[in-house]
Write a protein that holds these residues in place. Structure first.
Motif, PDB file in Angstrom:
ATOM      1  N   SER A  78      17.642  -2.503  -1.298  1.00 53.49           N
ATOM      2  CA  SER A  78      19.067  -2.731  -1.083  1.00 53.49           C
ATOM      3  C   SER A  78      19.481  -2.436   0.352  1.00 53.49           C
ATOM      4  CB  SER A  78      19.893  -1.868  -2.047  1.00 53.49           C
ATOM      5  OG  SER A  78      19.619  -0.492  -1.839  1.00 53.49           O
ATOM      6  N   ILE A  79      18.710  -1.566   1.027  1.00 55.06           N
ATOM      7  CA  ILE A  79      19.033  -1.223   2.415  1.00 55.06           C
ATOM      8  C   ILE A  79      18.588  -2.326   3.364  1.00 55.06           C
ATOM      9  CG2 ILE A  79      18.624   0.437   4.276  1.00 55.06           C
ATOM     10  CD1 ILE A  79      18.210   2.561   2.105  1.00 55.06           C
ATOM     11  N   ILE A  80      17.318  -2.758   3.233  1.00 49.03           N
ATOM     12  CA  ILE A  80      16.803  -3.742   4.189  1.00 49.03           C
ATOM     13  C   ILE A  80      17.430  -5.118   3.981  1.00 49.03           C
ATOM     14  CG2 ILE A  80      14.621  -2.501   4.386  1.00 49.03           C
ATOM     15  CD1 ILE A  80      13.311  -4.705   2.758  1.00 49.03           C
ATOM     16  N   ASP A  81      18.030  -5.362   2.816  1.00 43.77           N
ATOM     17  CA  ASP A  81      18.717  -6.637   2.615  1.00 43.77           C
ATOM     18  C   ASP A  81      19.960  -6.754   3.494  1.00 43.77           C
ATOM     19  OD1 ASP A  81      18.114  -7.442  -0.922  1.00 43.77           O
ATOM     20  OD2 ASP A  81      16.969  -7.791   0.910  1.00 43.77           O
ATOM     21  N   LEU A  82      20.437  -5.636   4.024  1.00 44.47           N
ATOM     22  CA  LEU A  82      21.600  -5.660   4.910  1.00 44.47           C
ATOM     23  C   LEU A  82      21.210  -5.999   6.340  1.00 44.47           C
ATOM     24  CD1 LEU A  82      23.371  -2.407   3.642  1.00 44.47           C
ATOM     25  CD2 LEU A  82      23.862  -4.773   2.972  1.00 44.47           C
ATOM     26  N   ILE A  83      19.912  -6.014   6.635  1.00 44.34           N
ATOM     27  CA  ILE A  83      19.433  -6.235   7.994  1.00 44.34           C
ATOM     28  C   ILE A  83      19.200  -7.721   8.218  1.00 44.34           C
ATOM     29  CG2 ILE A  83      17.572  -5.712   9.631  1.00 44.34           C
ATOM     30  CD1 ILE A  83      17.175  -3.077   8.105  1.00 44.34           C
ATOM     31  N   THR A  84      19.668  -8.239   9.362  1.00 47.23           N
ATOM     32  CA  THR A  84      19.600  -9.679   9.622  1.00 47.23           C
ATOM     33  C   THR A  84      18.272 -10.109  10.236  1.00 47.23           C
ATOM     34  OG1 THR A  84      20.688  -9.326  11.764  1.00 47.23           O
ATOM     35  CG2 THR A  84      22.093  -9.897   9.890  1.00 47.23           C
ATOM     36  N   HIS A  85      17.413  -9.171  10.627  1.00 41.01           N
ATOM     37  CA  HIS A  85      16.075  -9.525  11.098  1.00 41.01           C
ATOM     38  C   HIS A  85      15.137  -9.664   9.899  1.00 41.01           C
ATOM     39  CE1 HIS A  85      17.701  -8.916  14.951  1.00 41.01           C
ATOM     40  NE2 HIS A  85      17.431  -7.636  15.099  1.00 41.01           N
ATOM     41  N   HIS A  86      13.948 -10.186  10.157  1.00 39.69           N
ATOM     42  CA  HIS A  86      12.940 -10.299   9.098  1.00 39.69           C
ATOM     43  C   HIS A  86      12.205  -8.969   8.955  1.00 39.69           C
ATOM     44  CE1 HIS A  86      12.541 -14.922   9.891  1.00 39.69           C
ATOM     45  NE2 HIS A  86      13.751 -14.552   9.538  1.00 39.69           N
ATOM     46  N   ILE A  87      12.043  -8.517   7.719  1.00 37.94           N
ATOM     47  CA  ILE A  87      11.260  -7.316   7.428  1.00 37.94           C
ATOM     48  C   ILE A  87      10.306  -7.650   6.289  1.00 37.94           C
ATOM     49  CG2 ILE A  87      11.306  -4.919   6.652  1.00 37.94           C
ATOM     50  CD1 ILE A  87      14.055  -4.643   7.856  1.00 37.94           C
ATOM     51  N   VAL A  88       9.010  -7.452   6.536  1.00 37.77           N
ATOM     52  CA  VAL A  88       7.985  -7.775   5.548  1.00 37.77           C
ATOM     53  C   VAL A  88       6.987  -6.623   5.469  1.00 37.77           C
ATOM     54  CG1 VAL A  88       6.106  -9.337   4.934  1.00 37.77           C
ATOM     55  CG2 VAL A  88       8.200 -10.265   5.918  1.00 37.77           C
ATOM     56  N   PHE A  89       6.638  -6.209   4.240  1.00 42.13           N
ATOM     57  CA  PHE A  89       5.577  -5.225   4.001  1.00 42.13           C
ATOM     58  C   PHE A  89       4.381  -5.962   3.413  1.00 42.13           C
ATOM     59  CE2 PHE A  89       7.902  -0.920   3.498  1.00 42.13           C
ATOM     60  CZ  PHE A  89       8.921  -1.316   4.350  1.00 42.13           C
ATOM     61  N   ILE A  90       3.166  -5.647   3.908  1.00 40.16           N
ATOM     62  CA  ILE A  90       1.958  -6.145   3.263  1.00 40.16           C
ATOM     63  C   ILE A  90       1.055  -4.958   2.930  1.00 40.16           C
ATOM     64  CG2 ILE A  90       2.041  -8.386   4.416  1.00 40.16           C
ATOM     65  CD1 ILE A  90      -0.235  -7.413   6.235  1.00 40.16           C
ATOM     66  N   ASN A  91       0.233  -5.121   1.887  1.00 44.90           N
ATOM     67  CA  ASN A  91      -0.695  -4.044   1.546  1.00 44.90           C
ATOM     68  C   ASN A  91      -2.015  -4.246   2.291  1.00 44.90           C
ATOM     69  OD1 ASN A  91      -2.096  -6.047   0.172  1.00 44.90           O
ATOM     70  ND2 ASN A  91      -1.498  -5.344  -1.860  1.00 44.90           N
ATOM     71  N   ASN A  92      -3.027  -3.452   1.953  1.00 49.36           N
ATOM     72  CA  ASN A  92      -4.275  -3.507   2.709  1.00 49.36           C
ATOM     73  C   ASN A  92      -5.124  -4.739   2.398  1.00 49.36           C
ATOM     74  OD1 ASN A  92      -5.153  -2.811   0.165  1.00 49.36           O
ATOM     75  ND2 ASN A  92      -5.607  -0.686   0.701  1.00 49.36           N
ATOM     76  N   GLU A  93      -4.602  -5.626   1.564  1.00 45.64           N
ATOM     77  CA  GLU A  93      -5.266  -6.905   1.313  1.00 45.64           C
ATOM     78  C   GLU A  93      -4.487  -8.080   1.900  1.00 45.64           C
ATOM     79  OE1 GLU A  93      -7.402  -5.647  -2.915  1.00 45.64           O
ATOM     80  OE2 GLU A  93      -5.788  -7.135  -2.896  1.00 45.64           O
ATOM     81  N   ILE A 171       3.949  -2.810   8.135  1.00 44.27           N
ATOM     82  CA  ILE A 171       5.347  -3.248   8.130  1.00 44.27           C
ATOM     83  C   ILE A 171       5.581  -4.107   9.365  1.00 44.27           C
ATOM     84  CG2 ILE A 171       7.759  -2.533   8.105  1.00 44.27           C
ATOM     85  CD1 ILE A 171       6.808   0.158   7.009  1.00 44.27           C
ATOM     86  N   GLY A 172       6.123  -5.281   9.158  1.00 43.90           N
ATOM     87  CA  GLY A 172       6.462  -6.168  10.265  1.00 43.90           C
ATOM     88  C   GLY A 172       7.954  -6.388  10.335  1.00 43.90           C
ATOM     89  N   THR A 173       8.526  -6.221  11.522  1.00 43.42           N
ATOM     90  CA  THR A 173       9.938  -6.563  11.755  1.00 43.42           C
ATOM     91  C   THR A 173       9.965  -7.673  12.789  1.00 43.42           C
ATOM     92  OG1 THR A 173      10.190  -4.883  13.476  1.00 43.42           O
ATOM     93  CG2 THR A 173      10.732  -4.245  11.219  1.00 43.42           C
ATOM     94  N   PHE A 174      10.704  -8.711  12.507  1.00 40.39           N
ATOM     95  CA  PHE A 174      10.702  -9.902  13.360  1.00 40.39           C
ATOM     96  C   PHE A 174      12.135 -10.291  13.681  1.00 40.39           C
ATOM     97  CE2 PHE A 174       8.774 -13.460  15.288  1.00 40.39           C
ATOM     98  CZ  PHE A 174       9.508 -14.595  14.996  1.00 40.39           C
ATOM     99  N   GLU A 175      12.443 -10.299  14.981  1.00 43.19           N
ATOM    100  CA  GLU A 175      13.772 -10.731  15.423  1.00 43.19           C
ATOM    101  C   GLU A 175      13.722 -12.236  15.627  1.00 43.19           C
ATOM    102  OE1 GLU A 175      15.165  -8.765  18.892  1.00 43.19           O
ATOM    103  OE2 GLU A 175      17.128  -9.761  18.868  1.00 43.19           O
ATOM    104  N   PHE A 176      14.290 -12.966  14.709  1.00 42.51           N
ATOM    105  CA  PHE A 176      14.198 -14.424  14.681  1.00 42.51           C
ATOM    106  C   PHE A 176      15.130 -15.010  15.736  1.00 42.51           C
ATOM    107  CE2 PHE A 176      12.663 -18.127  12.815  1.00 42.51           C
ATOM    108  CZ  PHE A 176      13.653 -18.998  12.435  1.00 42.51           C
ATOM    109  N   LEU A 177      14.547 -15.617  16.773  1.00 42.03           N
ATOM    110  CA  LEU A 177      15.339 -16.116  17.899  1.00 42.03           C
ATOM    111  C   LEU A 177      15.386 -17.635  17.962  1.00 42.03           C
ATOM    112  CD1 LEU A 177      14.134 -13.626  20.664  1.00 42.03           C
ATOM    113  CD2 LEU A 177      16.191 -13.488  19.256  1.00 42.03           C
ATOM    114  N   GLU A 178      14.876 -18.301  16.913  1.00 39.82           N
ATOM    115  CA  GLU A 178      14.873 -19.759  16.928  1.00 39.82           C
ATOM    116  C   GLU A 178      16.298 -20.301  17.021  1.00 39.82           C
ATOM    117  OE1 GLU A 178      11.901 -21.233  16.928  1.00 39.82           O
ATOM    118  OE2 GLU A 178      12.776 -23.221  17.224  1.00 39.82           O
TER     119      GLU A 178
END
Length: 405
Positions: A78-93, A171-178
């Motif tokens: 619910s917190i990261i849904d308020l953020i306008t950048h991309h946030i993605v978590f991946i596991n060790n696979e 964890i990846g955070t991506f500021e989408f500048l397109e």
């Protein structure tokens, strides 16, 4: 951070449970089937005397680290849904365990469908170009790395490790500048368009008027020259200026509400069928049953112009490649109507595909590079999107426009 506080609170709770279990004077094993946590307490050194029995006990608590991360990620959602950048978590696979709503929106995917998929299924690029996977392999984090693949922006990565040092999450955070890059191009196009319009349009109108007057007073040969060359060229220049202004000006479309079946069958299909017959093109136009009784609010003339632009592009791409075959499918996709426009042309090279919607970009000698740019402007004015994919078998355009509710 809320994540750090949550982890610290969980550690304190576990320590409290450990202290409690040490006081129990017997051994046991407990496993919770719902959470997959297990607790074992074993008697180790038992010393007896006449007066009392002293029991030195120890125990181990084992828990599923994956379950712990899943719990924390649910709290973060619910917190990261308020953020306008991309946030993605991946596991060790390399599997996506969490992504925020903005990521799903910009990639036009359903979040529930992408959770549990590999990160390559979201990004649509080779593994060796995915920086989250590079961080997973090397353990080296990145900060504000400029990315120039299918999407332009700034990327930062971070890792979360278990006590044994093994990476549990990247964890990846991506500021989408397109959008920023596109806006800059559109602003530039607007300034150029306005300058051309004011400086050239009025003189062209005057010249055209005098040529028409001259045509009526000159000999037949010059009349043919004016009619077949000069006036068409001036009309072409005026069309270019009109396209420039269409990119630059705000939306002033005369939108109306149309039933999809009527709009597609009685208007768009009817016009394109005539064009296809004239140019010897094989056209298949299919409307799915799920669009029945649904409507969209559009300027139908502008929407038709988009399909005319796509038709002409396809026609030029197959000019020397045999018979052109076009397939148009119309169907409901969530709260949108999806138009799929497919041709069997020679395809568009990857290096060119990313620029086809840029103003003034063209690979044709006589092209202005405005057709697809104008088309995207029209679709965006209708709160929709237009994208394209291409390979050696042809090109497919995807147009999504909100349904009217």
């Amino acid at each position: 951070m809320d994540r750090d506080r949550t982890i610290e609170k969980l550690k304190q709770q576990i320590q409290a449970y450990e202290a409690l279990l040490k006081q129990l004077p017997f051994s046991f094993t407990y496993k919770d089937s719902e959470t997959n946590w297990s607790i074992m307490k074993k008697e180790e050194n038992m010393i007896s005397s006449n007066e009392q029995e002293i029991i030195d006990t120890s125990f181990t608590m084992q828990y599923n680290m994956e379950h712990l991360f899943e719990y924390i990620e649910k709290q973060l959602l619910s917190i990261i849904d308020l953020i306008t950048h991309h946030i993605v978590f991946i596991n060790n696979e390399g599997v996506i365990t969490l992504c925020n709503l903005q990521t799903a929106r910009d990639f036009q995917v359903v979040r529930e469908d992408i959770i549990g998929a590999h990160i390559r299924d979201l990004l649509k690029i080779p593994d060796d170009q995915i920086y989250l996977l590079q961080t997973l392999r090397t353990g080296r984090v990145m900060k504000n790395k400029e990315v120039f693949n299918n999407n332009y922006g700034l990327l930062s990565t971070q890792v979360i490790r278990a006590e044994n040092g093994e990476i549990q999450r990247v964890i990846g955070t991506f500021e989408f500048l397109e959008g920023v890059k596109r806006s800059e191009k559109q602003a530039l196009a607007g300034r150029i368009a306005a300058g051309i319009a004011h400086e050239i349009r009025n003189p062209l109108t005057t010249v055209r008027g005098y040529l028409q007057l001259w045509k009526s007073r000159s000999d037949q040969e010059f009349s043919l020259l004016v009619e077949n060359l000069l006036i068409p060229e001036i009309d072409r220049a005026n069309k270019i200026i009109t396209d420039f202004l269409r990119i630059a000006k705000p939306n002033s479309s005369a939108t109306e509400i149309y039933l999809l079946n009527d709009l597609c069958s009685n208007y768009i299909r009817s016009f394109l069928s005539t064009e296809a017959l004239f140019h010897n093109v094989s056209l298949t136009f299919h409307t799915h049953k799920n669009i029945k009784d649904h409507s969209i609010k559009v300027d139908r003339e502008e929407l038709l112009q988009v399909f005319i632009n796509l038709f002409r592009n396809s026609l030029e791409s197959t000019k020397h490649a045999g018979l052109l075959k076009l397939q148009i499918d119309v169907k409901k996709a969530g709260d949108f109507v999806l138009f799929v426009f497919k041709d069997n042309g020679g395809g568009i090279p990857k290096g060119v595909l990313r620029h086809i919607f840029d103003p003034f970009f063209s690979t044709k000698e006589e092209g202005t590079g405005l057709g697809l740019s104008v088309s995207r402007k029209i679709i965006e004015n209708h709160q929709g999107t237009i994208n394209a994919t291409s390979d050696q078998n042809g090109t497919v355009f995807y147009i999504k426009i909100p349904l009217f509710k």
